[in-house]
Structure formats: structure tokens, C-alpha cells
Design a protein around this motif. Structure first.
Motif, short mmCIF file in Angstrom:
data_model
loop_
_atom_site.label_atom_id
_atom_site.label_comp_id
_atom_site.label_asym_id
_atom_site.label_seq_id
_atom_site.Cartn_x
_atom_site.Cartn_y
_atom_site.Cartn_z
N GLU A 243 0.84 -1.19 0.00
CA GLU A 243 0.00 0.00 0.00
C GLU A 243 0.88 1.25 0.00
N ARG A 244 0.38 2.30 -0.61
CA ARG A 244 1.16 3.54 -0.67
C ARG A 244 1.47 4.06 0.74
N GLY A 245 2.61 4.71 0.85
CA GLY A 245 3.00 5.35 2.10
C GLY A 245 2.81 6.85 1.97
N LEU A 246 2.39 7.48 3.06
CA LEU A 246 2.12 8.92 3.04
C LEU A 246 2.90 9.61 4.16
N GLY A 247 3.93 10.35 3.76
CA GLY A 247 4.70 11.11 4.72
C GLY A 247 4.04 12.45 5.01
N ASP A 248 4.09 12.87 6.27
CA ASP A 248 3.38 14.08 6.70
C ASP A 248 4.34 15.04 7.39
N ASP A 249 4.41 16.26 6.86
CA ASP A 249 5.26 17.28 7.47
C ASP A 249 4.83 17.61 8.89
N GLN A 250 3.57 17.32 9.22
CA GLN A 250 3.05 17.64 10.55
C GLN A 250 3.50 16.62 11.60
N HIS A 251 4.01 15.48 11.17
CA HIS A 251 4.48 14.46 12.11
C HIS A 251 5.71 14.99 12.85
N PRO A 252 5.86 14.66 14.14
CA PRO A 252 7.04 15.14 14.89
C PRO A 252 8.37 14.80 14.22
N SER A 253 8.41 13.69 13.49
CA SER A 253 9.63 13.29 12.77
C SER A 253 9.58 13.65 11.29
N GLY A 254 8.58 14.43 10.91
CA GLY A 254 8.43 14.76 9.50
C GLY A 254 8.03 13.54 8.68
N TYR A 255 8.33 13.58 7.38
CA TYR A 255 7.93 12.46 6.52
C TYR A 255 8.61 11.15 6.92
N GLU A 256 9.75 11.24 7.60
CA GLU A 256 10.47 10.03 7.99
C GLU A 256 9.69 9.20 9.00
N GLY A 257 8.75 9.83 9.69
CA GLY A 257 7.92 9.09 10.63
C GLY A 257 7.11 8.00 9.94
N ALA A 258 6.78 8.22 8.67
CA ALA A 258 6.05 7.21 7.89
C ALA A 258 6.99 6.42 6.98
N LEU A 259 8.11 7.03 6.60
CA LEU A 259 9.02 6.37 5.66
C LEU A 259 9.68 5.12 6.26
N ASP A 260 10.11 5.20 7.49
CA ASP A 260 10.82 4.08 8.10
C ASP A 260 9.98 2.80 8.13
N PRO A 261 8.76 2.81 8.69
CA PRO A 261 7.96 1.57 8.68
C PRO A 261 7.54 1.15 7.29
N TRP A 262 7.35 2.12 6.40
CA TRP A 262 6.97 1.80 5.02
C TRP A 262 8.10 1.05 4.31
N MET A 263 9.34 1.50 4.50
CA MET A 263 10.47 0.81 3.89
C MET A 263 10.60 -0.61 4.42
N SER A 264 10.39 -0.79 5.71
CA SER A 264 10.46 -2.14 6.28
C SER A 264 9.45 -3.06 5.61
N SER A 265 8.24 -2.57 5.41
CA SER A 265 7.21 -3.37 4.73
C SER A 265 7.59 -3.63 3.27
N LEU A 266 8.19 -2.64 2.63
CA LEU A 266 8.60 -2.77 1.23
C LEU A 266 9.64 -3.88 1.06
N TRP A 267 10.66 -3.87 1.89
CA TRP A 267 11.71 -4.88 1.74
C TRP A 267 11.17 -6.28 2.00
N ASN A 268 10.31 -6.41 2.98
CA ASN A 268 9.72 -7.73 3.26
C ASN A 268 8.86 -8.21 2.11
N ALA A 269 8.09 -7.29 1.50
CA ALA A 269 7.23 -7.67 0.38
C ALA A 269 8.06 -8.05 -0.84
N LEU A 270 9.11 -7.29 -1.13
CA LEU A 270 9.97 -7.62 -2.27
C LEU A 270 10.67 -8.95 -2.06
N TYR A 271 11.10 -9.22 -0.84
CA TYR A 271 11.80 -10.46 -0.55
C TYR A 271 10.88 -11.67 -0.70
#
Length: 212
Positions: A134-162
Motif C-alpha cells: 500500500e502507498r506510504g504517506l509522509g506528513d510534514d506535521q508528524h514530529p519526525s516529518g515524513y520520515e515518521g512514515a518512511l521508516d515503517p513503510w520501507m520495512s514493509s517494502l523490503w519484506n514484500a519484495l523479498y
């Protein structure tokens, strides 16, 4: 290397295409690229205005990192690519065989939050591509910025590709490397693929191959 071997190697490459207005999407794309490299995955990172939209059906695994500007506007470098995708002549199976993922950068303080990522995701599906996750949506309003969504999204991406093709990630989807070890390692070596029969725009380009 014969044409069949070259074709197989290209299928094992992940193409990361970014559409950035201020540079954030480029930074996110490069981070995804580094994360892929640590897992042993050959990767190409390219700006969307340098990506030939007509070659998209020839790519097997494509990750889009796109920002939304203003009131839901498309970044300037993406306008020509988006215009191509909206052509009525494109069939519903134009992207059959293409697997993709979309990560968007936006600000939930605006009404059309991550509108570009959402409409790109829908259009790719309409043209026959299959989402890796599923698409990931990074939000500037998150305390960590877009990275708050990017980190878990990348983890899901690598597992799905593998799960789809373990050969894409020879070091596995989950890898931890010490910072000192990363500093001591060259990031990439460059090899050249030259063929006449492949349609991918990466058939005659520099491809980043992670050093083992």
C-alpha cells in the motif's frame, strides 16, 4: 554477458523515480536507494523528468517517491510524465507485469493532503500495474516529518519484495550494519550493460551494483 543474462539482471534491479519540488522527495528516494544497497539490491535512482515514460512497461519493480506542492499541485518535473500517463490511448493493461510502490510527501495541514501520491497510485492501478505494498504517506506535521512514515513503510517494502523474489535482496530484508562498517565500505561499483534487444531505458546506463 548474453542478452538473456542481461535481461535477468535488469529484472533484479529496483528503479526509484522521484518527483521533487524542493528536494525532499529526492532525499527520500536516495535514502531508499541506500537502504536497498545495504540489502544487496542493485538500484537506479532517477528524477522523473529524466525518466522515459514510454519505457515504464519494460520495468519490473519501480518505486515512486513524489511530493505534493501548493494546493495539491504536481511538482514541475512531473508534469510531462503525468500528462503521458493520462493519455486515453493507453490501455488498461499497458502496465501489465509492472510492480510498483508509491511513497508521498505532503502536509496534512492542507486539504489535498498527498494528492499527487494518491492520484498516481490510482492511475498506475488503472493501467494494470500491481502494487507491491500500500502507498506510504509522509506528513510534514508528524514530529519526525515524513520520515515518521518512511521508516515503517520501507520495512514493509523490503519484506514484500523479498517474499516476491528473494534474489532481489540477497542479504535479506532485515539487516543491521554498524555505522563504522558502512563508512569503511565503498557504496557502489559501476558495471555497464550494453545490448540491442532490451527496451528498458536502463539497458545502456550506469547501474549501481552493491559491493559484497
Amino acid at each position: 554477458m548474453n542478452n538473456h543474462e542481461t535481461s535477468d539482471s535488469l529484472k533484479k534491479m529496483v528503479v526509484i523515480v522521484y518527483a521533487s519540488q524542493t528536494g525532499n522527495a529526492m532525499d527520500a528516494a536516495e535514502r531508499i536507494g541506500r537502504d536497498a544497497e545495504r540489502r544487496g539490491c542493485p538500484v537506479a535512482v532517477v528524477s522523473i523528468d529524466e525518466f522515459d515514460a514510454t519505457s515504464l512497461p519494460c520495468e519490473e519493480n519501480v518505486i515512486f517517491v513524489v511530493s505534493t506542492t501548493g494546493q495539491g499541485d504536481t511538482p514541475d518535473p512531473m508534469k510531462a510524465f503525468w500528462k503521458h500517463l493520462l493519455q486515453r490511448s493507453l490501455s488498461h493493461d499497458w502496465l501489465k507485469g509492472v510492480r510498483y510502490a508509491v511513497f508521498g510527501l505532503g502536509d496534512s495541514g492542507y486539504q489535498k493532503y498527498n494528492f499527487v501520491a494518491k492520484k498516481l497510485d490510482k492511475r498506475l492501478r488503472d493501467l494494470g500495474a500491481v502494487a507491491i505494498i500500500e502507498r506510504g504517506l509522509g506528513d510534514d506535521q508528524h514530529p519526525s516529518g515524513y520520515e515518521g512514515a518512511l521508516d515503517p513503510w520501507m520495512s514493509s517494502l523490503w519484506n514484500a519484495l523479498y517474499r516476491y523474489n528473494p534474489d532481489l535482496l540477497p542479504r535479506g530484508p532485515n539487516i543491521t550494519m554498524a555505522y563504522a562498517d558502512l563508512m569503511d565500505q565503498p557504496k557502489f561499483k559501476i558495471i555497464y550493460h550494453v545490448t540491442n534487444n532490451l527496451n528498458s531505458q536502463f539497458q545502456q546506463c550506469q547501474i549501481w551494483i552493491p559491493l559484497k
